[in-house]
Design an enzyme around this catalytic site. Structure first.
Site, PDB file in Angstrom:
ATOM      1  CE1 TYR A   1       0.893   7.970   2.501  1.00 51.48           C
ATOM      2  CE2 TYR A   1       1.381   5.735   1.775  1.00 51.48           C
ATOM      3  CZ  TYR A   1       0.536   6.629   2.384  1.00 51.48           C
ATOM      4  OH  TYR A   1      -0.665   6.193   2.878  1.00 51.48           O
TER       5      TYR A   1
ATOM      6  CG  ASP B   1      -1.806   1.229   1.269  1.00 50.34           C
ATOM      7  OD1 ASP B   1      -2.889   1.163   0.639  1.00 50.34           O
ATOM      8  OD2 ASP B   1      -1.444   2.243   1.891  1.00 50.34           O
TER       9      ASP B   1
ATOM     10  CG  HIS C   1      -4.153  10.176   0.193  1.00 48.32           C
ATOM     11  ND1 HIS C   1      -2.815   9.988  -0.071  1.00 48.32           N
ATOM     12  CD2 HIS C   1      -4.326   9.794   1.476  1.00 48.32           C
ATOM     13  CE1 HIS C   1      -2.212   9.512   1.012  1.00 48.32           C
ATOM     14  NE2 HIS C   1      -3.123   9.403   1.963  1.00 48.32           N
TER      15      HIS C   1
ATOM     16  CE  LYS D   1      -3.661   5.162   0.595  1.00 47.63           C
ATOM     17  NZ  LYS D   1      -2.333   4.525   0.510  1.00 47.63           N
TER      18      LYS D   1
END
Length: 324
Positions: A50, A45, A106, A75
């Site tokens: 990120y 994931d 997200h 996302k």
């Protein structure tokens, strides 16, 4: 017996435990992905925000695993909600993949990129540059287009409350396959889980162990259950979500923890009842409350935790969190 997979509304099987890659530091996430796949993980994931998808992709490639044997989630970030196609292409390029198994919105909040930042833009007063007039159904329509393109196999949402889902339901053509939210015994979100289950939306749990130095891991009730099974509190917390029929996404870059996070146990009905009641018993706590200045209409979205953040250097005025 703990479940190894759950079924999406698309008919696809999704591994019940995935490796979360949020907050994985540069230089660590690639090794974590390689180790996780070696240990048996088949679910990764990630997310563009990120800012480590290139490393995640490098780890997948180095592992040598066949693409069809791995379930990969990403996302679309808030600042790219007006152009899902571009955000998806960027993610696929970074991951070195031709398609995603699951693609999520997200947050139901659109940020407007400006000269301050592409990903975390701010206004002159320091508040987040949020487009308060943006219609989330426009993003969802683009997600449906991405699904039709074949570049994603399933689409869903992340951090969506019941009111937001009810609004999206008015226009969706494809029901979200997943809603990924913060879930743990201090934030079980029973009503949201029930609502999504009735709609055929599978729940996923991020931050299932809480945060760094989480009180969950030292909670006497959770520790007692762990001791009775001769396992760690983390194992209890991960197994708790599995028993609820929820995909769980623990994150770690430590090989030993990556391994033990995959080992689930059976919890008794009485143990589940006890864990389900912890939040209502006075231990309710949300870990992740970004300072978007936007009410996402979760029951607990702006409790004392937000005031604590404000006092520690968040927005200058609490009224900026007023519902628009």
């Amino acid at each position: 017996m703990p479940s190894s997979h759950f079924k999406l509304s698309t008919g696809a099987q999704i591994p019940a435990v995935g490796l979360g890659t949020w907050q994985a530091k540069p230089g660590e996430v690639k090794a974590a992905v390689v180790e996780a796949i070696k240990l048996g993980y088949r679910h990764i994931d990630g997310a563009l925000i990120y800012q480590n998808e290139e490393e995640v992709g490098a780890g997948i490639k180095e592992s040598g695993i066949k693409r069809e044997e791995l379930f990969v989630t990403s996302k679309i970030w808030n600042a790219h909600q007006d152009d899902v196609k571009a955000g998806l292409e960027r993610t696929l390029k970074d991951l070195q993949l031709d398609y995603l198994d699951l693609y999520l919105i997200h947050w139901p909040v659109r940020l407007v990129s400006n000269e301050t930042s592409e990903l975390f833009p701010t206004n002159p007063d320091g508040s987040r540059a949020v487009d308060r007039s943006f219609d989330q159904s426009k993003t969802w329509a683009q997600m449906e287009d991405a699904l039709a393109s074949g570049k994603v196999k399933a689409i869903g949402v992340c951090n969506w409350s019941i009111p937001y889902l009810e609004e999206l339901k008015k226009t969706w053509k494809v029901v979200p396959a997943v809603n990924q939210v913060e879930l743990h015994p201090f934030l079980p979100q029973h009503k949201l889980v029930d609502w999504c289950t009735k709609e055929g939306i599978l729940m996923e749990a991020y931050s299932p162990l809480g945060s760094t130095n989480s009180p969950l891991l030292s909670d006497p009730t959770i520790v007692a259950i762990a001791t009775s099974h001769s396992v760690s509190p983390a194992t209890v917390l991960i197994s708790y979500q599995n028993a609820r029929g929820i995909v769980v996404l623990p994150k770690s870059v430590t090989p030993s923890r990556i391994k033990t996070n995959l080992a689930l146990i059976d919890l008794s009905d009485e143990e589940m009842k006890t864990l389900n009641a912890l939040a209502a018993g006075g231990k309710a706590q949300r870990v992740n409350t970004p300072l978007f200045g936007w009410d996402l209409e979760f029951d607990d979205w702006y409790p004392e935790q937000i005031r604590d953040k404000l006092e520690k250097g968040g927005f200058e005025a609490e009224q900026r969190f007023a519902k628009p």
